[in-house]
Design a protein around this motif. Structure first.
Motif, PDB file in Angstrom:
ATOM      1  N   PRO A   1      49.598  46.345  33.552  1.00 15.25           N
ATOM      2  CA  PRO A   1      49.413  45.840  34.918  1.00 15.25           C
ATOM      3  C   PRO A   1      48.043  45.198  35.136  1.00 15.25           C
ATOM      4  CG  PRO A   1      49.302  48.233  34.892  1.00 15.25           C
ATOM      5  CD  PRO A   1      49.770  47.817  33.536  1.00 15.25           C
ATOM      6  N   LEU A   2      47.016  45.669  34.420  1.00 14.98           N
ATOM      7  CA  LEU A   2      45.690  45.077  34.576  1.00 14.98           C
ATOM      8  C   LEU A   2      45.665  43.641  34.060  1.00 14.98           C
ATOM      9  CD1 LEU A   2      42.763  45.349  35.411  1.00 14.98           C
ATOM     10  CD2 LEU A   2      42.260  46.304  33.151  1.00 14.98           C
ATOM     11  N   VAL A   3      46.358  43.390  32.953  1.00 16.95           N
ATOM     12  CA  VAL A   3      46.443  42.022  32.418  1.00 16.95           C
ATOM     13  C   VAL A   3      47.160  41.124  33.413  1.00 16.95           C
ATOM     14  CG1 VAL A   3      47.384  40.589  30.579  1.00 16.95           C
ATOM     15  CG2 VAL A   3      46.382  42.814  30.029  1.00 16.95           C
ATOM     16  N   ALA A   4      48.273  41.627  33.965  1.00 15.56           N
ATOM     17  CA  ALA A   4      49.017  40.846  34.957  1.00 15.56           C
ATOM     18  C   ALA A   4      48.160  40.556  36.177  1.00 15.56           C
ATOM     19  CB  ALA A   4      50.285  41.599  35.351  1.00 15.56           C
ATOM     20  N   LEU A   5      47.369  41.553  36.604  1.00 15.42           N
ATOM     21  CA  LEU A   5      46.480  41.381  37.754  1.00 15.42           C
ATOM     22  C   LEU A   5      45.419  40.319  37.464  1.00 15.42           C
ATOM     23  CD1 LEU A   5      45.364  42.265  40.516  1.00 15.42           C
ATOM     24  CD2 LEU A   5      44.088  44.054  39.311  1.00 15.42           C
ATOM     25  N   ALA A   6      44.799  40.386  36.288  1.00 16.06           N
ATOM     26  CA  ALA A   6      43.761  39.419  35.923  1.00 16.06           C
ATOM     27  C   ALA A   6      44.322  38.004  35.860  1.00 16.06           C
ATOM     28  CB  ALA A   6      43.148  39.804  34.576  1.00 16.06           C
ATOM     29  N   LEU A   7      45.510  37.845  35.318  1.00 19.45           N
ATOM     30  CA  LEU A   7      46.137  36.528  35.239  1.00 19.45           C
ATOM     31  C   LEU A   7      46.460  35.986  36.626  1.00 19.45           C
ATOM     32  CD1 LEU A   7      48.510  37.139  32.199  1.00 19.45           C
ATOM     33  CD2 LEU A   7      46.521  35.629  32.258  1.00 19.45           C
ATOM     34  N   ALA A   8      46.899  36.878  37.510  1.00 20.24           N
ATOM     35  CA  ALA A   8      47.200  36.460  38.880  1.00 20.24           C
ATOM     36  C   ALA A   8      45.942  35.994  39.600  1.00 20.24           C
ATOM     37  CB  ALA A   8      47.860  37.600  39.646  1.00 20.24           C
ATOM     38  N   VAL A   9      44.853  36.735  39.431  1.00 19.59           N
ATOM     39  CA  VAL A   9      43.595  36.383  40.093  1.00 19.59           C
ATOM     40  C   VAL A   9      43.090  35.035  39.575  1.00 19.59           C
ATOM     41  CG1 VAL A   9      41.168  37.014  40.370  1.00 19.59           C
ATOM     42  CG2 VAL A   9      42.956  38.753  40.623  1.00 19.59           C
ATOM     43  N   PHE A  10      43.123  34.854  38.254  1.00 21.89           N
ATOM     44  CA  PHE A  10      42.664  33.576  37.702  1.00 21.89           C
ATOM     45  C   PHE A  10      43.494  32.417  38.235  1.00 21.89           C
ATOM     46  CE2 PHE A  10      43.425  30.181  34.634  1.00 21.89           C
ATOM     47  CZ  PHE A  10      42.156  29.640  34.557  1.00 21.89           C
ATOM     48  N   GLY A  11      44.814  32.531  38.149  1.00 18.26           N
ATOM     49  CA  GLY A  11      45.676  31.438  38.573  1.00 18.26           C
ATOM     50  C   GLY A  11      45.538  31.117  40.044  1.00 18.26           C
ATOM     51  N   GLY A  12      45.484  32.169  40.887  1.00 15.01           N
ATOM     52  CA  GLY A  12      45.361  31.935  42.318  1.00 15.01           C
ATOM     53  C   GLY A  12      44.056  31.277  42.698  1.00 15.01           C
ATOM     54  N   ILE A  13      42.952  31.772  42.134  1.00 13.29           N
ATOM     55  CA  ILE A  13      41.643  31.181  42.439  1.00 13.29           C
ATOM     56  C   ILE A  13      41.549  29.763  41.889  1.00 13.29           C
ATOM     57  CG2 ILE A  13      39.171  31.338  41.937  1.00 13.29           C
ATOM     58  CD1 ILE A  13      39.395  34.344  42.154  1.00 13.29           C
ATOM     59  N   TYR A  14      42.039  29.564  40.685  1.00 10.20           N
ATOM     60  CA  TYR A  14      41.974  28.226  40.075  1.00 10.20           C
ATOM     61  C   TYR A  14      42.718  27.207  40.934  1.00 10.20           C
ATOM     62  CZ  TYR A  14      42.424  24.517  36.574  1.00 10.20           C
ATOM     63  OH  TYR A  14      42.370  23.319  35.919  1.00 10.20           O
ATOM     64  N   LEU A  15      43.959  27.503  41.266  1.00  4.90           N
ATOM     65  CA  LEU A  15      44.760  26.553  42.030  1.00  4.90           C
ATOM     66  C   LEU A  15      44.254  26.418  43.461  1.00  4.90           C
ATOM     67  CD1 LEU A  15      48.335  27.539  40.800  1.00  4.90           C
ATOM     68  CD2 LEU A  15      47.040  25.507  40.181  1.00  4.90           C
ATOM     69  N   GLY A  16      43.928  27.536  44.101  1.00  2.00           N
ATOM     70  CA  GLY A  16      43.521  27.494  45.493  1.00  2.00           C
ATOM     71  C   GLY A  16      42.147  26.900  45.715  1.00  2.00           C
ATOM     72  N   TRP A  17      41.162  27.371  44.958  1.00  2.78           N
ATOM     73  CA  TRP A  17      39.788  26.885  45.159  1.00  2.78           C
ATOM     74  C   TRP A  17      39.686  25.407  44.805  1.00  2.78           C
ATOM     75  CZ3 TRP A  17      39.341  31.613  46.863  1.00  2.78           C
ATOM     76  CH2 TRP A  17      38.161  32.008  47.511  1.00  2.78           C
ATOM     77  N   LEU A  18      40.198  25.025  43.635  1.00  3.20           N
ATOM     78  CA  LEU A  18      40.115  23.626  43.247  1.00  3.20           C
ATOM     79  C   LEU A  18      40.962  22.755  44.164  1.00  3.20           C
ATOM     80  CD1 LEU A  18      38.803  24.976  40.781  1.00  3.20           C
ATOM     81  CD2 LEU A  18      39.992  23.328  39.325  1.00  3.20           C
TER      82      LEU A  18
END
Length: 267
Positions: A103-120
């Motif tokens: 679950p920690l890997v899934a959480l880290a991937l979710a955080v990266f993808g969300g921040i990458y797409l949203g912030w940029l």
């Protein structure tokens, strides 16, 4: 394939251009909708390798910065991100208790993808809100489209040396050079238009050159994700083009480049 890509572009471009010109909530809504669809594509890609990234977290991380920029409340982003990270921690604990795999890997991937797409992605709206934002946004999209097309045709005609053989074997250094030159040419032409008082041809050329040089990172970044999960496209939503992620990969990086160049060196 090329014919399908061209026909799709002919159909899709007028509504996009209209949304950019209208601006306001119309353009913001289009950007947000596209990013949210891209977020769902990202989650679907991860699940092809059994990474159960929480879709709600990805979508929330995308919506947060986009809405903060649109409503002129940049200060929302920090407490909003803190709250979502806390909720993500709760998700990780719940996943461990339920015996879910990594679950920690899934959480880290979710955080990266969300921040990458949203912030940029939020920088697209930031550019549109600048003085003469419609013109500047159209210019950025034009630089991306022109540099991508130049890379494609130059690469097909003269490409011999692979740029990133393990991530995107068809991309070549020759095509990359075409991308840089193509972006600079379009930027110079757009910046030198007589009806605009914002840019000079020199500023336009530099923006286009930077987009041609660095926008490829966005393309390769999404390609690296697809390569790791064994997917050719992020989805089949757009005939001949793949999914939203396949069409916005370079745009997201280019929006950041264009925005900071404009606010640092032009305005």
């Amino acid at each position: 394939m090329l014919k399908t890509r061209v026909l799709t572009a002919v159909v899709a471009l007028p509504p996009l251009i209209a949304a950019i010109i209208i601006g306001g909530w119309v353009f913001a809504g289009v950007v947000l909708a596209a990013l949210l669809i891209g977020g769902l594509e990202y989650v679907h890609l991860l699940r092809q390798r059994d990474y159960q990234a929480p879709a709600w977290l990805v979508l929330a991380l995308i919506a947060l910065p986009v809405l903060a920029v649109w409503f002129d409340h940049a200060e929302w982003r920090v407490p909003g991100l803190a709250l979502l990270l806390i909720l993500g921690t709760a998700y990780d604990i719940w996943g461990v208790e339920r015996g879910r795999p990594a679950p920690l890997v899934a959480l880290a991937l979710a955080v990266f993808g969300g921040i990458y797409l949203g912030w940029l992605g939020s920088y697209l709206i930031a550019v549109r809100k600048l003085e003469e934002g419609a013109y500047l946004t159209l210019m950025l999209y034009g630089c991306v489209a022109f540099s991508d097309s130049a890379a494609y045709f130059v690469g097909r005609a003269w490409g011999r040396h692979r740029l990133s053989p393990h991530v995107s074997p068809k991309k070549t250094w020759e095509g990359y050079l075409g991308s840089v030159i193509g972006g600079a040419i379009f930027g110079a032409l757009a910046g030198g238009l007589p009806d605009t008082q914002v840019l000079t041809w020199g500023h336009g050329a530099l923006i286009g050159l930077l987009i041609g040089a660095l926008g490829t990172l966005g393309d390769l970044g999404i390609s690296a994700i697809k390569r790791q999960v064994g997917a050719k496209d992020s989805s089949n939503l757009i005939p001949g083009h793949g999914g939203i992620l396949d069409r916005t990969d370079s745009v997201l990086v280019s929006a950041v480049i264009g925005y900071y160049y404009l606010v640092w060196f032009v305005f």
